[in-house]
Motif scaffolding. Structure first.
Motif, PDB file in Angstrom:
ATOM      1  N   TYR A   6      68.439  74.896  17.122  1.00  0.00           N
ATOM      2  CA  TYR A   6      68.982  74.556  15.807  1.00  0.00           C
ATOM      3  C   TYR A   6      68.708  75.684  14.805  1.00  0.00           C
ATOM      4  O   TYR A   6      69.584  76.080  14.050  1.00  0.00           O
ATOM      5  CB  TYR A   6      68.432  73.232  15.283  1.00  0.00           C
ATOM      6  CG  TYR A   6      69.088  72.846  13.986  1.00  0.00           C
ATOM      7  CD1 TYR A   6      70.406  72.399  13.963  1.00  0.00           C
ATOM      8  CD2 TYR A   6      68.415  72.983  12.780  1.00  0.00           C
ATOM      9  CE1 TYR A   6      71.039  72.098  12.770  1.00  0.00           C
ATOM     10  CE2 TYR A   6      69.038  72.683  11.581  1.00  0.00           C
ATOM     11  CZ  TYR A   6      70.347  72.238  11.583  1.00  0.00           C
ATOM     12  OH  TYR A   6      70.979  71.946  10.396  1.00  0.00           O
ATOM     13  N   CYS A  10      71.568  77.828  12.725  1.00  0.00           N
ATOM     14  CA  CYS A  10      71.612  77.998  11.264  1.00  0.00           C
ATOM     15  C   CYS A  10      71.659  79.467  10.884  1.00  0.00           C
ATOM     16  O   CYS A  10      72.455  79.869  10.029  1.00  0.00           O
ATOM     17  CB  CYS A  10      70.409  77.323  10.601  1.00  0.00           C
ATOM     18  SG  CYS A  10      70.489  75.522  10.600  1.00  0.00           S
ATOM     19  N   SER A  43      70.238  73.102   4.502  1.00  0.00           N
ATOM     20  CA  SER A  43      69.648  72.377   5.627  1.00  0.00           C
ATOM     21  C   SER A  43      68.135  72.508   5.566  1.00  0.00           C
ATOM     22  O   SER A  43      67.618  73.578   5.234  1.00  0.00           O
ATOM     23  CB  SER A  43      70.147  72.956   6.948  1.00  0.00           C
ATOM     24  OG  SER A  43      69.511  72.343   8.053  1.00  0.00           O
ATOM     25  N   ILE A  53      67.102  65.995  10.191  1.00  0.00           N
ATOM     26  CA  ILE A  53      67.582  67.202   9.526  1.00  0.00           C
ATOM     27  C   ILE A  53      68.375  66.728   8.313  1.00  0.00           C
ATOM     28  O   ILE A  53      69.244  65.863   8.436  1.00  0.00           O
ATOM     29  CB  ILE A  53      68.492  68.028  10.444  1.00  0.00           C
ATOM     30  CG1 ILE A  53      67.734  68.457  11.699  1.00  0.00           C
ATOM     31  CG2 ILE A  53      69.067  69.233   9.706  1.00  0.00           C
ATOM     32  CD1 ILE A  53      68.620  69.016  12.797  1.00  0.00           C
ATOM     33  N   THR A  54      68.082  67.266   7.151  1.00  0.00           N
ATOM     34  CA  THR A  54      68.789  66.879   5.936  1.00  0.00           C
ATOM     35  C   THR A  54      69.853  67.924   5.632  1.00  0.00           C
ATOM     36  O   THR A  54      69.575  69.122   5.617  1.00  0.00           O
ATOM     37  CB  THR A  54      67.805  66.740   4.766  1.00  0.00           C
ATOM     38  OG1 THR A  54      66.834  65.748   5.107  1.00  0.00           O
ATOM     39  CG2 THR A  54      68.517  66.311   3.491  1.00  0.00           C
ATOM     40  N   LEU A  55      71.096  67.436   5.417  1.00  0.00           N
ATOM     41  CA  LEU A  55      72.253  68.300   5.207  1.00  0.00           C
ATOM     42  C   LEU A  55      73.090  67.826   4.025  1.00  0.00           C
ATOM     43  O   LEU A  55      73.204  66.629   3.780  1.00  0.00           O
ATOM     44  CB  LEU A  55      73.158  68.279   6.450  1.00  0.00           C
ATOM     45  CG  LEU A  55      72.554  68.743   7.760  1.00  0.00           C
ATOM     46  CD1 LEU A  55      73.464  68.383   8.920  1.00  0.00           C
ATOM     47  CD2 LEU A  55      72.301  70.240   7.717  1.00  0.00           C
ATOM     48  N   LYS A  56      73.710  68.753   3.340  1.00  0.00           N
ATOM     49  CA  LYS A  56      74.657  68.443   2.271  1.00  0.00           C
ATOM     50  C   LYS A  56      75.941  67.918   2.913  1.00  0.00           C
ATOM     51  O   LYS A  56      76.314  68.339   4.009  1.00  0.00           O
ATOM     52  CB  LYS A  56      74.948  69.725   1.481  1.00  0.00           C
ATOM     53  CG  LYS A  56      75.712  69.535   0.234  1.00  0.00           C
ATOM     54  CD  LYS A  56      74.762  69.434  -0.906  1.00  0.00           C
ATOM     55  CE  LYS A  56      75.539  69.491  -2.211  1.00  0.00           C
ATOM     56  NZ  LYS A  56      74.705  69.298  -3.347  1.00  0.00           N
ATOM     57  N   CYS A  57      76.615  66.972   2.215  1.00  0.00           N
ATOM     58  CA  CYS A  57      77.849  66.409   2.761  1.00  0.00           C
ATOM     59  C   CYS A  57      78.752  65.949   1.612  1.00  0.00           C
ATOM     60  O   CYS A  57      78.260  65.626   0.530  1.00  0.00           O
ATOM     61  CB  CYS A  57      77.517  65.222   3.669  1.00  0.00           C
ATOM     62  SG  CYS A  57      78.910  64.632   4.652  1.00  0.00           S
ATOM     63  N   TRP A  83      73.792  63.954   0.214  1.00  0.00           N
ATOM     64  CA  TRP A  83      73.063  64.454   1.369  1.00  0.00           C
ATOM     65  C   TRP A  83      72.995  63.385   2.449  1.00  0.00           C
ATOM     66  O   TRP A  83      73.012  62.195   2.158  1.00  0.00           O
ATOM     67  CB  TRP A  83      71.641  64.851   0.966  1.00  0.00           C
ATOM     68  CG  TRP A  83      71.569  66.005   0.036  1.00  0.00           C
ATOM     69  CD1 TRP A  83      71.719  65.978  -1.326  1.00  0.00           C
ATOM     70  CD2 TRP A  83      71.342  67.372   0.371  1.00  0.00           C
ATOM     71  NE1 TRP A  83      71.590  67.239  -1.839  1.00  0.00           N
ATOM     72  CE2 TRP A  83      71.353  68.113  -0.823  1.00  0.00           C
ATOM     73  CE3 TRP A  83      71.117  68.031   1.583  1.00  0.00           C
ATOM     74  CZ2 TRP A  83      71.155  69.486  -0.847  1.00  0.00           C
ATOM     75  CZ3 TRP A  83      70.904  69.404   1.548  1.00  0.00           C
ATOM     76  CH2 TRP A  83      70.932  70.118   0.346  1.00  0.00           C
ATOM     77  N   THR A 100      76.313  70.770  10.150  1.00  0.00           N
ATOM     78  CA  THR A 100      75.543  71.886   9.605  1.00  0.00           C
ATOM     79  C   THR A 100      76.470  72.943   9.030  1.00  0.00           C
ATOM     80  O   THR A 100      76.250  73.444   7.921  1.00  0.00           O
ATOM     81  CB  THR A 100      74.624  72.491  10.683  1.00  0.00           C
ATOM     82  OG1 THR A 100      73.745  71.470  11.162  1.00  0.00           O
ATOM     83  CG2 THR A 100      73.807  73.649  10.127  1.00  0.00           C
ATOM     84  N   SER A 103      77.851  71.678   5.793  1.00  0.00           N
ATOM     85  CA  SER A 103      76.863  71.784   4.723  1.00  0.00           C
ATOM     86  C   SER A 103      76.793  73.224   4.205  1.00  0.00           C
ATOM     87  O   SER A 103      76.809  73.476   2.991  1.00  0.00           O
ATOM     88  CB  SER A 103      75.492  71.333   5.236  1.00  0.00           C
ATOM     89  OG  SER A 103      74.523  71.400   4.227  1.00  0.00           O
ATOM     90  N   TYR A 104      76.721  74.160   5.113  1.00  0.00           N
ATOM     91  CA  TYR A 104      76.698  75.582   4.759  1.00  0.00           C
ATOM     92  C   TYR A 104      77.930  75.951   3.935  1.00  0.00           C
ATOM     93  O   TYR A 104      77.828  76.609   2.897  1.00  0.00           O
ATOM     94  CB  TYR A 104      76.621  76.406   6.056  1.00  0.00           C
ATOM     95  CG  TYR A 104      76.918  77.875   5.894  1.00  0.00           C
ATOM     96  CD1 TYR A 104      75.940  78.752   5.421  1.00  0.00           C
ATOM     97  CD2 TYR A 104      78.163  78.393   6.234  1.00  0.00           C
ATOM     98  CE1 TYR A 104      76.212  80.113   5.288  1.00  0.00           C
ATOM     99  CE2 TYR A 104      78.433  79.740   6.105  1.00  0.00           C
ATOM    100  CZ  TYR A 104      77.459  80.596   5.630  1.00  0.00           C
ATOM    101  OH  TYR A 104      77.728  81.935   5.504  1.00  0.00           O
TER     102      TYR A 104
END
Length: 116
Positions: A6, A10, A43, A53-57, A83, A100, A103-104
């Motif tokens: 992972y 990233c 992330s 794993i915390t991700l923006k969404c 998130w 991921t 989110s990026y």
């Protein structure tokens, strides 16, 4: 996906990705590894407990993702409006990579506009 795979994924998203352990002064967050694009996180996870794993969404995707994927949980210490949490043990590699990258891209697009 394991923690090293992972991490490598990233870092492969772009030359503008940075990784840091910004919370070392805090007893219970010292092992939190954060990935940044343009100085903003996209992330993060606890290296000592690779359970979420915390991700923006996008807010309009979150409810559907939760309804269709048992691996989607509440984010750790972030707003559940923007998130998501993803359990890497139960998420497929393809889903984890897609979320991921998403989110990026969200963070990169937002802060690329600001930097122009």
């Amino acid at each position: 996906m394991n923690i090293e795979d992972y991490r490598n994924y990233c870092l492969s998203l772009g030359a503008d990705v940075e990784e840091k352990l910004p919370f070392t002064a805090f007893r219970y967050a010292g092992g939190v590894l954060v990935f940044y694009v343009h100085g903003h996180m996209f992330s993060f996870f606890d290296c000592d407990n690779f359970g979420v794993i915390t991700l923006k969404c996008q807010p309009d995707r979150i409810e559907e993702l939760r309804a269709n994927n048992n691996c989607i949980t509440k984010p750790f210490n972030m707003s559940p409006k923007y998130w998501i949490g993803v359990c890497p043990d139960s998420a497929t590699d393809d889903l984890l990579k897609e979320l991921t990258r998403n989110s990026y891209e969200i963070v990169k697009a937002k802060y690329t506009k600001v930097r122009r």
